[in-house]
Design a protein around this motif. Structure first.
Motif, short mmCIF file in Angstrom:
data_model
loop_
_atom_site.label_atom_id
_atom_site.label_comp_id
_atom_site.label_asym_id
_atom_site.label_seq_id
_atom_site.Cartn_x
_atom_site.Cartn_y
_atom_site.Cartn_z
N ILE A 176 0.86 -1.20 0.00
CA ILE A 176 0.00 0.00 0.00
C ILE A 176 0.89 1.24 0.00
CG2 ILE A 176 -1.82 1.23 1.23
CD1 ILE A 176 -2.54 -1.45 2.56
N GLU A 206 -3.64 0.19 19.29
CA GLU A 206 -5.06 -0.07 19.50
C GLU A 206 -5.52 -1.29 18.70
OE1 GLU A 206 -7.41 3.24 18.28
OE2 GLU A 206 -6.42 4.60 19.68
N GLY A 208 -7.10 -3.45 15.95
CA GLY A 208 -7.34 -3.24 14.53
C GLY A 208 -6.33 -2.36 13.82
N THR A 209 -5.23 -2.00 14.48
CA THR A 209 -4.25 -1.15 13.80
C THR A 209 -3.32 -1.96 12.90
OG1 THR A 209 -3.02 -1.20 15.87
CG2 THR A 209 -4.17 0.83 15.36
N GLY A 210 -3.49 -3.28 12.91
CA GLY A 210 -2.73 -4.10 11.96
C GLY A 210 -1.54 -4.82 12.55
N LYS A 211 -1.54 -5.07 13.86
CA LYS A 211 -0.39 -5.72 14.50
C LYS A 211 -0.22 -7.16 14.01
CE LYS A 211 -2.18 -4.93 18.54
NZ LYS A 211 -3.35 -4.12 18.15
N GLU A 213 -1.39 -8.54 11.31
CA GLU A 213 -1.05 -8.50 9.89
C GLU A 213 0.45 -8.20 9.71
OE1 GLU A 213 -3.76 -9.03 8.16
OE2 GLU A 213 -2.93 -8.78 6.15
N ASP A 279 0.43 -13.32 20.22
CA ASP A 279 -0.52 -12.23 20.05
C ASP A 279 -1.25 -12.02 21.36
OD1 ASP A 279 -1.69 -10.24 18.69
OD2 ASP A 279 -2.84 -11.50 17.30
N GLU A 280 -1.59 -10.79 21.65
CA GLU A 280 -2.27 -10.42 22.90
C GLU A 280 -1.52 -10.97 24.11
OE1 GLU A 280 -6.47 -10.35 22.73
OE2 GLU A 280 -6.51 -10.50 20.55
N ASN A 321 -2.55 -4.88 22.81
CA ASN A 321 -3.20 -3.59 22.61
C ASN A 321 -3.45 -2.84 23.91
OD1 ASN A 321 -5.53 -4.89 23.50
ND2 ASN A 321 -6.18 -5.35 21.42
N ASN A 361 -5.73 2.98 1.49
CA ASN A 361 -6.22 1.79 2.17
C ASN A 361 -7.61 1.38 1.69
OD1 ASN A 361 -4.51 0.41 4.23
ND2 ASN A 361 -4.13 2.53 4.81
N TYR A 364 -7.01 -0.43 -1.44
CA TYR A 364 -6.48 -1.75 -1.14
C TYR A 364 -7.60 -2.70 -0.73
CZ TYR A 364 -3.89 -5.28 1.54
OH TYR A 364 -3.39 -6.45 2.03
N GLU A 365 -8.51 -2.19 0.11
CA GLU A 365 -9.64 -3.00 0.56
C GLU A 365 -10.55 -3.37 -0.60
OE1 GLU A 365 -10.63 -4.54 3.32
OE2 GLU A 365 -8.58 -4.06 3.89
N PHE A 402 -8.55 -0.59 11.22
CA PHE A 402 -8.71 -1.28 9.94
C PHE A 402 -9.87 -2.26 9.95
CE2 PHE A 402 -4.34 0.11 9.26
CZ PHE A 402 -4.57 0.78 8.08
N ARG A 403 -10.21 -2.76 11.13
CA ARG A 403 -11.32 -3.69 11.18
C ARG A 403 -12.61 -2.97 10.74
NH1 ARG A 403 -9.53 -6.14 15.85
NH2 ARG A 403 -8.41 -7.89 14.96
N SER A 406 -12.23 -1.98 6.93
CA SER A 406 -12.29 -3.15 6.10
C SER A 406 -13.73 -3.68 5.99
CB SER A 406 -11.36 -4.17 6.75
OG SER A 406 -11.42 -5.37 6.13
N1 LIG Z 1 -3.60 -1.79 5.67
C1 LIG Z 1 -3.92 -2.68 6.58
N2 LIG Z 1 -3.05 -3.00 7.51
C2 LIG Z 1 -3.37 -3.89 8.45
N3 LIG Z 1 -4.52 -4.52 8.51
C3 LIG Z 1 -5.44 -4.28 7.60
C4 LIG Z 1 -5.18 -3.34 6.61
N4 LIG Z 1 -6.25 -3.26 5.85
C5 LIG Z 1 -7.11 -4.12 6.36
N5 LIG Z 1 -6.66 -4.75 7.41
C6 LIG Z 1 -7.43 -5.73 8.16
O1 LIG Z 1 -7.78 -5.22 9.44
C7 LIG Z 1 -8.00 -6.29 10.35
C8 LIG Z 1 -7.29 -6.00 11.66
O2 LIG Z 1 -5.91 -6.18 11.52
P1 LIG Z 1 -5.08 -6.95 12.63
O3 LIG Z 1 -5.77 -8.18 13.05
O4 LIG Z 1 -3.71 -7.06 12.13
O5 LIG Z 1 -5.15 -5.88 13.82
P2 LIG Z 1 -4.55 -5.99 15.29
O6 LIG Z 1 -3.81 -4.73 15.53
O7 LIG Z 1 -3.82 -7.25 15.44
O8 LIG Z 1 -5.85 -5.98 16.20
P3 LIG Z 1 -6.09 -6.68 17.63
O9 LIG Z 1 -5.32 -5.89 18.62
O10 LIG Z 1 -7.56 -6.51 17.85
O11 LIG Z 1 -5.67 -8.08 17.51
C9 LIG Z 1 -7.53 -7.55 9.68
O12 LIG Z 1 -8.65 -8.25 9.22
C10 LIG Z 1 -6.70 -7.03 8.52
O13 LIG Z 1 -6.71 -7.94 7.45
#
Ligand SMILES: Nc1ncnc2c1ncn2[C@@H]1O[C@H](COP(=O)(O)OP(=O)(O)OP(=O)(O)O)[C@@H](O)[C@H]1O
Ligand SMILES: [Mg+2]
Length: 521
Positions: A176, A206, A208-211, A213, A279-280, A321, A361, A364-365, A402-403, A406
């Motif tokens: 992206i 926080e 859904g910030t993408g950790k 991923e 994770d977590e 988180n 983003n 991308y989605e 992102f949750r 998305s």
């Molecule tokens: N650019 C992006 N980067 C990261 N995740 C994305 C992006 N776009 C969409 N997503 C989607 O957002 C969702 C949340 O991402 P992820 O699980 O990595 O978050 P997290 O930080 O681990 O959240 P949590 O703390 O709740 O576990 C996933 O389904 C992921 O595929």
């Protein structure tokens, strides 16, 4: 600066028998390179040759030659040669302020060359390498090359490294085109750490910030850079509860619980040679934390029921988180484990602080959902404009990051007639998101009950809702039904008005079709 050359006596070449050309002599008499001092390393068996080379050099040049007796039992034995050169280097006393050092590679065995290379690369010897060769063709001047192992001095190489690290960073960003400078700087840093260190990496941010991923992408990158060979084992620590947590992580010996076939490998063992993604990690129990820390540091631990130590070497990526430092001060997270994980910690910014990245983003989605649904989807122009304006508005908080984004894009794509997203659809989506966020924000009690009951709360009075939310919270933070009962009925217990707290609590939960087990999930 004085020019100093260190080199082995060439027992064949410097004799000058086979050919006329003598590397050590011609280096010191080279018209384009002056040597102030030569440290000539030689075996005691070649004393005479060493002296004759010294005399020849000192009569034909201004070089001072110091003979250094350097005896080797076997000049082809790597361990011996490296060890002795290492000692030589340690005892030398390099004076880089006044002298410039060169290692002459042309004489000595191949093993000696390799050792010179390693010692200068690791900066145990602060020298450049020098290579000489007999004159070519018409010329009668010795060929001389200086090789500097500091790769950053070579422009063309540096450009290739830069390109590679840009590609790696792009991969971490999931392809992206992110524009937020803070986020891009963070990714560049992660790229550097992931490709040059095996130390634990902690990803904060926080929900859904993408950790999660990002952790997967870091693993892919490590795999490409050959920093790991094994697989990535992903463990969600929030799902590890009570007695099974230890067995899940560290494994369990066969027959430990008395049941045949109850042997478990454990996540640590499965991650051997690879990455263990915790994770977590803030949800991990204190006992597990202690054993884990020991395993991270020593690679050793005991599987449940076993007195034979198991070993596993893995790299750790952890995600959380919640604020781990705060948990440490509340006694809920071990300070020593925190210190170990905190060496490289990266906090992913929330989406609302990356407004300029929202548009790429969304694109991308859109592409992701298209692949998923197998059809092209696009925004009508006015719909795109409206959605972007909303998405980037400072008032739009994207609480689940992102949750939220998305699923919002996925909803729009799914409902789009003939693959076109219209302005009306966008308005409906914006209104729904607003309601959803407002409710979550305004009424956490409602949210927690909704969560526990799987959304079926329409028939519940506000009066009961508040009470039920508190009961659920207490259950979730207690180790057993009785413990929760004791907390909730403490007053009547003290007054001896009620006897069986656990039973009373179970009956209360029953009224809402809730069970203790369901609340622990
Ligand atoms: N650019 C992006 N980067 C990261 N995740 C994305 C992006 N776009 C969409 N997503 C989607 O957002 C969702 C949340 O991402 P992820 O699980 O990595 O978050 P997290 O930080 O681990 O959240 P949590 O703390 O709740 O576990 C996933 O389904 C992921 O595929
Ligand atoms: Mg996650």
């Amino acid at each position: 600066m004085r020019n100093v050359v260190i080199g082995f006596l060439g027992t064949v070449l410097d004799m000058g028998r086979k050919r006329k050309w003598k590397p050590t002599v011609s280096l010191c008499t080279h018209p384009g390179f002056s040597v102030d001092r030569l440290e000539l390393l030689h075996d005691r068996n070649y004393n005479r040759l060493a002296w004759s080379v010294k005399r020849e050099i000192e009569t034909t040049s201004d070089t001072e030659v110091l003979l250094r007796q350097f005896d080797l039992d076997d000049p082809w034995d790597f361990q011996e040669v490296y060890g002795k050169l290492f000692d030589f280097a340690q005892g030398y006393g390099f004076d880089e302020e006044r002298e410039q050092y060169h290692l002459h590679l042309t004489t000595g065995t191949h093993v000696a060359q390799i050792c010179w290379f390693l010692l200068s690369e690791s900066r145990h010897i602060p020298a450049r390498l020098i290579q000489t060769g007999p004159p070519r063709g018409e010329e009668d001047v010795t060929k001389l090359d200086i090789i500097d192992l500091d790769l950053s001095r070579y422009n063309a190489l540096q450009q290739r490294f830069d390109l590679m690290s840009r590609e790696m960073s792009e991969q971490l960003r999931g392809g992206i085109e992110t524009r937020n400078p803070a986020f891009n700087a963070l990714i560049d840093r992660i790229e550097l750490v992931a490709s040059s260190s095996d130390a634990p990496i902690l990803l904060l941010g926080e929900t859904g910030t993408g950790k999660t991923e990002l952790a997967k992408r870091i693993y892919e990158l490590k795999l490409q850079r050959r920093r790991v060979k094994g697989r990535m084992v992903q463990v969600n620590c929030a799902t590890l509860r009570g007695g099974t947590a230890l067995a899940a992580l560290f494994g369990q010996r066969r027959g430990f619980t008395g049941q045949p076939g109850s042997e478990r490998t454990g996540f640590l063992r499965e991650a051997d040679g690879g990455v263990l993604f915790l994770d977590e990690i803030d949800e991990l129990g204190l006992e597990e934390q202690a054993i884990l820390l020991h395993a991270i540091e020593t690679g050793a631990y005991y599987p449940l029921g076993s007195d034979i130590e198991a070993s596993s070497r893995f790299q750790v990526i952890a995600g959380a988180n919640r604020d781990l430092a705060a948990l440490v001060s509340q006694g809920k997270f071990r300070p020593d484990l925190f210190a170990r994980l905190n060496m490289w910690s990266f906090t992913l910014p929330p989406l609302r602080d990356r407004r300029e990245d929202i548009e790429p983003n969304i694109m991308y989605e859109l592409a992701r959902v298209e692949r998923l649904q197998g059809r092209k989807t696009g925004f009508n122009a006015d719909a795109a404009e409206r959605y972007l304006r909303f998405a980037r508005d400072p008032g739009t908080l994207w609480p689940a990051n992102f949750r939220d984004l998305s699923s919002s894009v996925e909803r729009l794509c799914t409902l789009a007639p003939r693959g076109r997203i219209t302005r009306t659809m966008v308005e409906t989506e914006i209104a729904a998101l607003g309601r959803n966020w407002h409710e979550t924000e305004a009424d956490p009690d409602r949210q927690i009950v909704q969560d526990a009951l799987g959304g079926q709360i329409d028939g519940i009075d506000q009066f009961d809702l508040v009470q039920l939310a508190q009961v659920i919270r207490t259950c979730r933070t207690s180790g057993s039904l009785s413990e929760a009962g004791r907390k909730l009925f403490a007053a009547s217990r003290a007054a001896k008005a009620s006897r069986n707290d656990a039973d009373r609590l179970r009956k209360y939960l029953d009224r809402f079709d809730l069970t203790w087990a369901a609340l622990q999930e």
